[in-house]
Design a protein around this motif. Structure first.
Motif: not given
Length: 406
Positions: A58, A122, A137, A355
């Motif tokens: 991420n 993400f 996420s 997400d």
């Protein structure tokens, strides 16, 4: 704005694209997706943004021109860069490119936000490699533990931790996870994965909700045998059980106005002249409410079990991931949708997971913008968006960020 958007899009277009189908193979922690991550790093470096990354892939690039830091709740946008197998160009990357273009537009307007604005990417949103959608996420919000994530394997048996290590990511134990506690609002732009905006004649829409959805593994076992010498009445054939199950899922979804798809099947021993010993199939189910989803899966499971008893086969159903219904912040959706130059944007539901749904479920006020898809097709090479609509999307995102950043 148009030149910057087109330049970025032209840079991304060839990466991970199949010369045979025209679709994209951008599976996480492999060559094409790693190249996209490097591209994102170059873009944020060129803009002088501060990068925060974690051990599972991420990334957030922060713009903080007035130095507010953590003094005010941060404003986050962005999406993902991975794709489904043989997917479209726009699902995910459109949100990332549009976020960067929106920041450029805000800077050109002389906007000095009173909140930090971050552009996020993400990891493993599609679940195309490790079977769990919105993996990055989920980890960042605490919806999934690192202990459970480490047990995930891809189709080749590669553990998630080993896949991360192969591209220089240490995992959550050493590299930590994104701290989203300071995020006050998340806005994700995404290509629409349907025809609602086409039917309405609107370039952009705002999400009201995400249908609940889940992925369920059906393990059907029987007895391998010779395709020629085994009488039909002597067989314990799991393929027959699977075939009826797929038809039952289709019928039940049609009756209830839901969605049910068996899109992935594995067969053992997978020989043309052999009755199979095992069929493993994955059901993707989506319904308008959590109760309807539970009912749909229960009915399909019951019918599959009854058929398995008749076929002399065995069935085990495992829920690999289930995402509950998400109702986006209604006041935030209204504030995003109203008072634009072309009138109010329509507010519409979506049956696709994002997400944004994970962050919303974690308590972060969240909104989504959709850009019209003229084909209405997604998760396919036919997925599309036209440049004028994409530019309207960038402007809509910039307008939204400017409002929220005050």
């Amino acid at each position: 704005m148009a030149d910057d958007f087109e330049r970025m899009w032209a840079e991304l277009a060839p990466i991970g694209r199949s010369s045979a189908s025209g679709g994209y193979f951008r599976q996480p922690f492999l060559g094409a997706e790693t190249e996209l991550r490097a591209w994102f790093g170059e873009q944020v470096a060129a803009r002088g943004l501060e990068v925060e990354a974690d051990g599972v892939g991420n990334v957030v690039a922060w713009w903080d021109p007035v130095g507010v830091g953590a003094a005010a709740p941060a404003l986050l946008t962005g999406s993902h860069l991975d794709s489904v197998l043989d997917g479209g160009a726009y699902d995910g990357p459109l949100g990332v490119v549009s976020a960067l273009a929106a920041l450029d537009l805000l800077r050109s307007r002389g906007v000095r936000p009173q909140r930090r604005i971050g552009v996020s990417v993400f990891a493993e949103e599609e679940g195309s490699r490790f079977g769990l959608a919105c993996l990055g996420s989920r980890l960042a919000t605490g919806a999934l533990s690192w202990a459970d994530a480490q047990e995930l394997r891809d189709r080749d048996g590669v553990f998630l931790g080993d896949a991360l290590a192969s591209v220089g990511l240490p995992g959550a134990t050493e590299g930590g996870l994104l701290d989203l506690s300071g995020v006050g609002t998340f806005v994700e732009l995404h290509v629409e994965q349907g025809r609602d905006l086409v039917d309405r004649g609107a370039a952009v829409g705002v999400a009201s909700e995400i249908w609940p959805h889940g992925r369920y593994r059906f393990d059907l076992t029987g007895e391998a045998n010779h395709a020629g010498t085994t009488r039909m009445e002597d067989r314990a054939d799991p393929m027959l059980t699977y075939a009826m199950t797929a038809l039952a899922a289709n019928k039940q979804a049609r009756l209830s106005g839901s969605r049910a798809t068996f899109g992935r099947v594995e067969v053992e021993p997978n020989g043309t002249n052999a009755v199979p010993s095992r069929v493993t199939a994955w059901l993707d189910a989506r319904c308008a409410s959590d109760a309807e989803l539970a009912d749909l899966v229960a009915v399909v499971t019951r019918q599959a079990s009854e058929r398995a008893e008749r076929d002399g086969t065995a069935l085990v159903v495992t829920a690999e991931s289930v995402s509950v219904s998400v109702a986006f912040d209604a006041s935030l959706a209204r504030s995003v949708a109203v008072d634009h130059a072309g009138g109010d944007w329509p507010v519409i539901p979506t049956e696709a997971g994002h997400d944004a749904g994970i962050l919303s479920a974690a308590g972060i006020p969240t909104a989504m913008l959709f850009v019209r898809n003229p084909t209405g097709v997604s998760h396919s090479p036919a997925e599309s968006a036209e440049l004028p609509d994409c530019l309207v999307g960038v402007s809509a995102l910039a307008d939204t960020l400017e409002r929220l950043a005050r």
